[in-house]
Design a protein around this motif. Structure first.
Motif, mmCIF file in Angstrom:
data_model
loop_
_atom_site.group_PDB
_atom_site.id
_atom_site.type_symbol
_atom_site.label_atom_id
_atom_site.label_comp_id
_atom_site.label_asym_id
_atom_site.label_seq_id
_atom_site.Cartn_x
_atom_site.Cartn_y
_atom_site.Cartn_z
ATOM 1 N N TYR A 19 37.934 25.457 28.773
ATOM 2 C CA TYR A 19 36.415 25.473 30.010
ATOM 3 C C TYR A 19 37.818 24.957 31.099
ATOM 4 O O TYR A 19 36.838 26.115 31.396
ATOM 5 C CB TYR A 19 35.921 24.086 29.247
ATOM 6 N N ARG A 20 38.446 24.211 31.382
ATOM 7 C CA ARG A 20 38.773 23.766 32.381
ATOM 8 C C ARG A 20 40.279 24.769 32.904
ATOM 9 O O ARG A 20 39.713 25.294 33.741
ATOM 10 C CB ARG A 20 39.596 22.259 32.630
ATOM 11 N N TRP A 21 40.675 26.001 32.415
ATOM 12 C CA TRP A 21 41.323 26.775 32.174
ATOM 13 C C TRP A 21 39.709 27.999 32.939
ATOM 14 O O TRP A 21 40.279 28.548 33.890
ATOM 15 C CB TRP A 21 42.253 27.657 31.648
ATOM 16 N N LEU A 22 39.447 28.200 32.867
ATOM 17 C CA LEU A 22 37.858 29.110 32.969
ATOM 18 C C LEU A 22 37.115 28.667 34.028
ATOM 19 O O LEU A 22 37.468 29.518 34.945
ATOM 20 C CB LEU A 22 36.876 29.738 31.882
ATOM 21 N N ALA A 23 36.702 27.688 34.175
ATOM 22 C CA ALA A 23 36.407 26.806 35.738
ATOM 23 C C ALA A 23 37.277 26.965 36.841
ATOM 24 O O ALA A 23 36.869 27.471 37.377
ATOM 25 C CB ALA A 23 36.041 25.229 35.501
ATOM 26 N N PHE A 24 38.553 26.921 36.427
ATOM 27 C CA PHE A 24 39.946 27.146 37.276
ATOM 28 C C PHE A 24 40.122 28.184 37.926
ATOM 29 O O PHE A 24 39.586 28.601 39.538
ATOM 30 C CB PHE A 24 41.047 26.738 36.780
ATOM 31 N N HIS A 25 39.371 29.305 37.315
ATOM 32 C CA HIS A 25 39.085 30.746 38.095
ATOM 33 C C HIS A 25 38.478 30.926 38.390
ATOM 34 O O HIS A 25 38.385 31.423 39.452
ATOM 35 C CB HIS A 25 39.515 31.611 36.529
ATOM 36 N N LEU A 26 37.352 30.111 37.962
ATOM 37 C CA LEU A 26 35.798 30.921 38.968
ATOM 38 C C LEU A 26 36.027 29.850 40.172
ATOM 39 O O LEU A 26 35.368 31.090 40.924
ATOM 40 C CB LEU A 26 34.876 30.418 37.956
ATOM 41 N N ASP A 27 36.403 29.008 40.055
ATOM 42 C CA ASP A 27 36.114 28.563 41.689
ATOM 43 C C ASP A 27 37.664 29.244 42.520
ATOM 44 O O ASP A 27 36.442 29.251 43.348
ATOM 45 C CB ASP A 27 36.927 26.887 41.398
ATOM 46 N N ALA A 28 38.519 29.824 41.359
ATOM 47 C CA ALA A 28 39.423 30.301 43.064
ATOM 48 C C ALA A 28 38.465 31.856 43.678
ATOM 49 O O ALA A 28 38.454 32.478 44.263
ATOM 50 C CB ALA A 28 40.649 31.124 42.005
ATOM 51 N N MET A 29 37.804 32.275 42.204
ATOM 52 C CA MET A 29 36.989 33.343 42.689
ATOM 53 C C MET A 29 36.347 32.813 43.711
ATOM 54 O O MET A 29 35.916 34.341 45.165
ATOM 55 C CB MET A 29 36.465 34.236 41.781
ATOM 56 N N THR A 30 35.346 31.761 43.560
ATOM 57 C CA THR A 30 33.945 31.657 44.407
ATOM 58 C C THR A 30 34.655 31.272 45.823
ATOM 59 O O THR A 30 33.866 31.701 46.846
ATOM 60 C CB THR A 30 33.521 30.299 44.260
ATOM 61 N N ALA A 31 35.853 30.802 45.581
ATOM 62 C CA ALA A 31 36.154 30.494 46.899
ATOM 63 C C ALA A 31 36.982 31.863 47.693
ATOM 64 O O ALA A 31 36.781 31.769 49.413
ATOM 65 C CB ALA A 31 37.503 29.662 46.671
ATOM 66 N N SER A 32 36.715 32.665 47.109
ATOM 67 C CA SER A 32 38.024 33.940 47.703
ATOM 68 C C SER A 32 36.325 34.734 48.334
ATOM 69 O O SER A 32 36.760 35.632 49.045
ATOM 70 C CB SER A 32 38.488 34.755 46.854
ATOM 71 N N GLU A 33 35.264 34.842 47.188
ATOM 72 C CA GLU A 33 34.336 35.535 48.151
ATOM 73 C C GLU A 33 33.404 34.911 48.786
ATOM 74 O O GLU A 33 33.114 35.612 49.699
ATOM 75 C CB GLU A 33 32.455 35.692 46.740
ATOM 76 N N ALA A 34 33.475 33.887 49.364
ATOM 77 C CA ALA A 34 33.133 32.851 50.339
ATOM 78 C C ALA A 34 33.871 33.567 51.803
ATOM 79 O O ALA A 34 33.317 33.575 53.086
ATOM 80 C CB ALA A 34 33.766 31.508 50.611
ATOM 81 N N GLN A 35 35.339 34.202 51.902
ATOM 82 C CA GLN A 35 35.725 34.873 52.760
ATOM 83 C C GLN A 35 35.468 36.251 52.771
ATOM 84 O O GLN A 35 36.337 36.582 53.939
ATOM 85 C CB GLN A 35 37.727 34.896 52.406
ATOM 86 N N MET A 36 35.023 36.771 52.515
ATOM 87 C CA MET A 36 34.318 38.376 51.483
ATOM 88 C C MET A 36 33.075 39.031 53.181
ATOM 89 O O MET A 36 33.651 40.065 53.039
ATOM 90 C CB MET A 36 34.490 38.022 50.658
ATOM 91 N N SER A 37 32.682 37.913 53.428
ATOM 92 C CA SER A 37 31.667 37.869 53.829
ATOM 93 C C SER A 37 30.625 38.806 53.536
ATOM 94 O O SER A 37 29.979 40.067 53.632
ATOM 95 C CB SER A 37 31.749 38.487 55.722
#
Length: 225
Positions: free
Chosen positions: A75-93
């Motif tokens: 579960y934490r593995w999935l959440a880690f990758h989700l958080d990383a993508m969410t952070a990246s999307e925040a920089q994509m405008s």
């Protein structure tokens, strides 16, 4: 009930007890440990009982050691990758309401894990590797949507985990075994809900049929949010 090794004054304070009563409880608890309950005044014994009745029960053994679903490594593995993508999307405008296909896939899987509460031991996590192919298939379908429904971004699926492994000894695997920036389909606002509904309709039976710990589960499907 587990035997207390120290007083639980902090928990009483968190429950809203006054500082005076919390201090009294701590002092009486220490006195009882040293001299025994028989040497306390009746009023003090009753006060201690009242305080301890207000505290949640302590558990021990397997019940105490059992991890919640959110604490399991998968579960934490999935959440880690989700958080990383969410952070990246925040920089994509991104445009309002847009969301990447990959984070939608992970959000829906986590939603199902929260609902069904599988064991997520070794038998489950080995079988869960079958979800890799499903994620790839759904991402390909998202990438094939017309321009009015999807825009293509770029994302490095390995970078976040590589950075983590530089800081700590993580045994997690990459979400995708493709290095460097990869195509990253982003659903526009009007297509997010349809894609999410499609993922749910397919992932729900797939997860239940794949994980061994859910083989005999008769829990109904989660309600729509």
């Amino acid at each position: 009930m587990a035997k207390e090794l120290t007083h639980r004054a902090d928990e009483l304070a968190a429950l809203g007890w006054s500082a005076e009563d919390v201090n009294r409880y701590a002092e009486l608890w220490d006195y009882r440990q040293r001299w025994g309950a028989m040497n306390l005044e009746r009023e003090d014994r009753l006060f201690l009982r009242k305080a301890e009745a207000a505290l949640p029960e302590l558990v021990t053994g397997k019940a105490a050691a059992k991890k919640s679903t959110k604490d399991k490594s998968y579960y934490r593995w999935l959440a880690f990758h989700l958080d990383a993508m969410t952070a990246s999307e925040a920089q994509m405008s991104l445009s309002e309401g847009a969301r990447g296909a990959w984070p939608i896939l992970l959000e829906e899987e986590l939603r199902l894990l929260d609902h069904y509460q599988p064991v997520l031991g070794l038998p489950d996590t080995l079988k869960a590797k079958a979800f890799d192919a499903f994620r790839e298939l759904m991402a390909e379908q998202a990438a094939a949507l017309p321009e009015e429904s999807m825009q293509m971004g770029r994302y490095d699926f390995q970078n976040a985990l590589l950075e983590l492994k530089e800081k700590e000894n993580s045994k997690w695997r990459h979400l995708r075994e493709r290095s460097g920036e990869q195509p990253y389909p982003i659903l526009l606002q009007g297509s997010v809900d349809n894609f999410r509904a499609d993922v749910r309709s397919q992932f729900t039976p797939l997860l239940r049929e794949t994980l061994p710990s859910l083989k005999d589960s008769d829990k109904p499907e989660p309600s729509e949010d």
